[in-house]
Write a protein that holds these residues in place. Structure first.
Motif, PDB file in Angstrom:
ATOM      1  N   MET A 435       0.767  -0.983  -0.027  1.00  0.00           N
ATOM      2  CA  MET A 435      -0.102  -0.079  -0.180  1.00  0.00           C
ATOM      3  C   MET A 435       0.982   1.187   0.106  1.00  0.00           C
ATOM      4  O   MET A 435       0.736   2.161   0.872  1.00  0.00           O
ATOM      5  N   PRO A 436       1.817   1.349  -1.044  1.00  0.00           N
ATOM      6  CA  PRO A 436       2.491   2.548  -0.910  1.00  0.00           C
ATOM      7  C   PRO A 436       2.006   3.819  -0.690  1.00  0.00           C
ATOM      8  O   PRO A 436       1.118   4.105  -1.334  1.00  0.00           O
ATOM      9  N   GLY A 437       2.805   4.483   0.294  1.00  0.00           N
ATOM     10  CA  GLY A 437       2.474   5.919   0.624  1.00  0.00           C
ATOM     11  C   GLY A 437       1.296   5.878   1.526  1.00  0.00           C
ATOM     12  O   GLY A 437       1.019   7.066   2.139  1.00  0.00           O
ATOM     13  N   THR A 438       0.839   4.868   2.000  1.00  0.00           N
ATOM     14  CA  THR A 438      -0.414   5.151   2.817  1.00  0.00           C
ATOM     15  C   THR A 438      -0.036   4.421   4.216  1.00  0.00           C
ATOM     16  O   THR A 438       0.363   2.891   4.274  1.00  0.00           O
ATOM     17  N   PRO A 439      -0.118   5.255   5.389  1.00  0.00           N
ATOM     18  CA  PRO A 439       0.092   4.411   6.751  1.00  0.00           C
ATOM     19  C   PRO A 439      -0.871   3.435   6.753  1.00  0.00           C
ATOM     20  O   PRO A 439      -2.106   3.624   6.579  1.00  0.00           O
TER      21      PRO A 439
END
Lengths: 744, 180
Positions: A435-439
């Motif tokens: 889920m790149p970029g999403t915490p």
């Protein structure tokens, strides 16, 4: 969250209300608002930048005097703590030690965690971050005292320079520096800037223990108010902007894999963002809320390839361990003379086999970690006992160099050894990487936490004693058969098949985990037998079962030879004065020379581990129907230097909850390769109503630093088991107690 | 939109059918002082008050709550941690890791309200919350300290400061819960 400050709000006066202001407030509390004291030169851009991006005023920045100490212009002192606070009070204890040498005003002290990334960037200036083995204080006492003393010397030097007087004429107390001859004074806050520019002294002397004013004092903890108002933020409570939540299920049979997942129905559920594989063993659901992720995961159809362990059970392990009791392939832990020959030649032999089950740590806060992954940075917010191992695991799982990763330690809702492992961190990183970029905040359900433990190892032990015709011991042998923790967590530390941790409490005389008895001949050896269930360090580690085996069996010998259990121990302990001193302290406090109240029976135990000497006497009664009541425990600890006696008492009291819960109820059984217990309903803990009165004697004999978080656990079970024998004539050799009837 | 009456405010929330009150409090309303420990009403970490009665919110569907029912969480117990139970907790340094303590405090505040002249047996029966660190003896002692303080307040005595209540733990050698 690079730091966690705990301003000393002892009276609660400046604790404001936190009512129904959801995400933003939570984020503030969990991150930027607590970076007060973050210093120039620190490489922690994320929270400052993010805080500013959100319009949050940057925290006031003060220079550090050195790595351990920040002094603000208003004389507030921030002490950096490398070890993790998980309830054991180390945050307060370590701060006391820095403050002792710093000579600062304790009322103005707060604390913060440096990050593992900062430690790496600064050539490990804070030393080891790992918080296990009851090493928080004993493993860093010299470092932290040196940090405090160095900072004090720099602050005093800065004042002397300003006044142009010899530094020898100046002294410091409670953050005030005084020039003796002129009676001029200044405060730490006023000279902190100048002090920070000085070269640190190399010749640093510690205070004489007789001059200590903070070490040894019954000070209140620094983190209590937050914990009574719901404001303490745990990993599970974090909320980052744009964050999603993940629930995960790993293969219930350890070592097996996912065969197939049918996510068709689940992906249609509201809020569900993604169903993903985590390695080849686990499946996760990512959703807007954790409740939606968790319920979707429960509804997911997963098929597993159960593999070769699918038929394994606790009964099959027990057979393997039993065979190990007489096997040839054992390695010696500690040997004195020829115990086997002495026993073979003895007039009388006593033999007994004991066992100890798998157990889960059951931290109140289930495993969790929050991760934000991008192709060039990975950040992890996690309650961990080992920040540096967490950073290494993050880098590996993220596929990034450590310099591009950071770990922000969050307060732990219990650790007990479980959070020294990094399995759940790797898992959370593997999820966030998809889920790149999403915490993404990953939380384990209690059921997942029970299934995926790093369990207390399972062992059996054959005890054999040889006696002469007068009933005196001529030899004692212990054959331990079973699981090695190191074989699972650090196989590189096993040399020639020998796991040295197996022999805790049974080692030759020395400063660590040494046996407190001298037998004419003695042998302890270990036949390693490792089931597929992963083992881990569980509060008290191998001292737990080793103390049960030895202390119960000595009680058996005492009864078999008509000796008083205390008298027999004293006879064997004459060359072990520190062990004996705590046992004697317990005997005196409990009133051993007088009979117990009618219907009440006593049991004794002593051991040494984690650098400290401990003993306990339990007073119990058992009704005809077999109902056990533990009335009173008297416990003694010699930890050398007692940093905060009231917190040592808290650890000793707590050790009986942990140790007695384990002895009475706790057992993780394996069926079809998987753990059977799922939650507190089938894995009970000790409750308040069952808790005995605990009286703690602290013998601070000085000259060494011993741990207090773990050793006492090891005497809880054997003291009670020996008291149960005194009450009922029943010798319990297999735990937990719930599997036995005490009916007489 | 459904509403919950939480800490004196009427708040809108959105949740699927069957979502427990716990997760609405934590994830919709940002009240994370109430904890998840087991999800099956065994450990008590999720305890809140509904009309003054201790309720385990992990098994209570949010939809079962009427807007007239007053829900109180640890954040709404007092504005600044000054309930006699909270003060006694601070004075006796009860918490260790602290994770179970919100639930403990909510259970204890409901208990002292219901039974001002409580006994050890009352504490045994009401305080079934699980604490793994082992704070039980201090929990018991602190409840007695708070109950005594609340009884004194009824006779018009001036409330004691935390430091005065804390004499027992900071100065004496042992906490004897039943005698406190």
């Amino acid at each position: 969250m690079s730091t966690t400050s705990n301003p000393s709000k002892r009276d609660g006066s400046n604790a404001d209300a936190a009512v129904a202001k959801p995400s933003r407030r939570t984020f503030l509390k969990g991150s930027a608002a607590t970076t007060a004291g973050l210093v120039v030169g620190f490489h922690v851009p994320f929270f400052n930048k993010q805080a500013m991006a959100q319009g949050i005023a940057a925290a006031p920045i003060s220079p550090e005097v050195n790595a351990w100490v920040v002094v603000q212009p208003n004389d507030k002192v921030i002490i950096r703590i490398a070890r993790s606070e998980m309830g054991q009070g180390t945050l307060t204890g370590l701060a006391q030690m820095v403050a002792e040498e710093l000579e600062c005003d304790w009322e103005k002290v707060s604390t913060e965690y440096p990050t593992p990334g900062q430690n790496l960037a600064r050539q490990r200036v804070w030393g080891d971050f790992s918080t296990g083995g009851s090493r928080g204080i004993r493993g860093s006492q010299d470092n932290v005292r040196k940090g405090g003393a160095t900072a004090r010397m720099m602050l005093v030097q800065a004042a002397a320079d300003e006044w142009k007087v010899p530094v020898a004429e100046c002294s410091a107390s409670k953050s005030v520096i005084t020039h003796g001859p002129s009676k001029r004074t200044t405060t730490y806050g006023k000279v902190a800037n100048a002090a920070a520019k000085l070269t640190p002294p190399t010749d640093v002397k510690f205070k004489d223990p007789k001059d200590w004013t903070l070490i040894g004092k019954r000070l209140a903890r620094l983190d209590t108010v937050e914990k009574t108002t719901g404001k303490q933020i745990y990993g599970m409570d974090l909320k980052l902007p744009g964050m999603l939540n993940a629930a995960v299920k790993d293969a219930p049979v350890f070592g097996s894999k996912v065969k197939s997942v049918d996510d068709t129905a689940v992906l249609k559920r509201p809020g569900v963002k993604k169903v993903l594989r985590v390695g080849d063993t686990a499946v996760a659901v990512v959703a807007d809320t954790w409740w939606r992720a968790k319920t979707a995961l429960d509804a997911l159809k997963i098929e597993w390839e159960d593999g070769p362990n699918a038929k394994a059970s606790s009964a099959s392990f027990a057979e393997v361990l039993k065979a190990g009791l007489d096997a040839k392939d054992a390695v010696v832990g500690h040997s004195v003379g020829d115990a086997r020959a002495a026993i073979a030649a003895s007039a009388r032999k006593i033999e007994a086999v004991y066992s100890y089950p798998h157990q889960n740590h059951v931290c109140m806060e289930t495993m969790n970690a929050t991760v934000k992954w991008t192709p060039d940075k990975c950040e992890v917010w996690v309650p961990t006992q080992n920040g540096e191992a967490a950073l290494a695991a993050t880098a590996e799982a993220a596929g990034l160099p450590p310099a591009k990763c950071e770990v922000y330690k969050i307060h732990l809702g219990g650790g007990f050894g479980r959070r020294g492992a990094t399995d759940f961190i790797r898992q959370a990183v593997a999820i966030a990487k998809q889920m790149p970029g999403t915490p993404v905040k990953m939380i384990w359900s209690r059921e997942e936490d029970m299934a995926q433990g790093r369990f207390h190892p399972v062992t059996q032990c054959k005890m054999v004693a040889g006696l002469d015709d007068k009933g005196e011991i001529t030899g004692l042998s212990m054959r331990i058969s079973g699981q090695s923790i190191l074989a699972y967590v650090a196989p590189q530390n096993i040399r020639d098949g020998r796991d040295p941790v197996m022999f805790q409490g049974l080692n030759a005389p020395g400063p660590e985990a040494s046996i407190g008895y001298t037998f004419p001949t003695f042998l302890v050896d270990h036949a390693m037998r490792n089931p597929h269930v992963p083992a881990g360090f569980w509060r008290g580690v191998n001292l737990n079962q080793n103390a049960i085996y030895l202390e119960s069996f000595l009680d058996e010998i005492a009864h078999a030879t008509n000796q008083d259990p205390l008298a027999l121990r004293r006879k064997l302990m004459s060359k072990h004065p520190k062990h004996l001193a705590v046992l004697n302290a317990v005997a005196e406090k409990v009133g051993y020379d007088k009979p117990a109240p009618a219907g009440v029976f006593r049991g004794l135990a002593q051991t040494m581990g984690f650098g400290s000497y401990v003993a306990a006497c339990a007073e119990v009664s058992v009704s005809k129907e077999g109902v056990l009541k533990i009335h009173r425990i008297v416990a003694a600890t010699d930890c050398g230097n007692a940093v905060n006696p009231q917190q040592i008492e808290a650890q000793v009291e707590g050790s009986f909850v942990y140790g007695l819960g384990a002895a009475l109820y706790q057992e993780c059984t394996v069926k079809d390769g998987r753990i059977e217990q799922t939650n507190f309903a089938d894995y009970p803990s000790l409750k308040l109503a069952e808790m005995p009165k605990v009286e703690t004697v602290i013998l601070a004999s000085g000259g060494f630093w011993g741990g207090v978080g773990e050793p006492t656990i090891a005497v809880a079970a054997p003291a009670v088991l020996n008291a149960i024998f005194a009450a009922t004539g029943k010798r319990i050799r297999d735990l937990p107690l719930k599997n036995h009837s005490l009916k007489t | 939109m459904p509403k919950l009456n939480v800490n004196g405010k009427l708040l809108d929330y959105q949740a699927d059918e069957g979502t427990p009150l716990l997760w609405v409090l934590r994830e919709q309303l940002g009240l994370t002082g109430t904890k998840y420990g087991c999800g099956i009403a065994q450990c008590g970490a999720c305890t809140v008050h509904v009309d003054g009665v201790a309720v385990r919110s992990c098994v209570m569907p949010a939809a079962a709550m009427k807007a007239t029912q007053k829900i109180t969480t640890i954040e709404g117990l007092t504005p600044n941690g000054t309930h006699p139970i909270q003060k006694a907790w601070q004075a006796l340094d009860v918490p260790q890791c602290g994770f179970c303590q919100s639930g403990m405090i909510m259970a204890a505040t409901a208990l002292v309200k219901e039974k001002p002249n409580l006994t050890d047996k009352d504490i045994d029966d009401a305080m079934t919350n699980i604490c793994r660190c082992g704070t039980y003896n201090r929990v018991r002692a602190a409840i007695h300290v708070a109950a005594k303080e609340m009884a004194a307040a009824k006779t018009g005595a001036k409330p004691k400061k935390v430091s005065e209540l804390g004499k027992s733990v900071l100065d004496i050698q042992h906490i004897d819960g039943s005698q406190a």
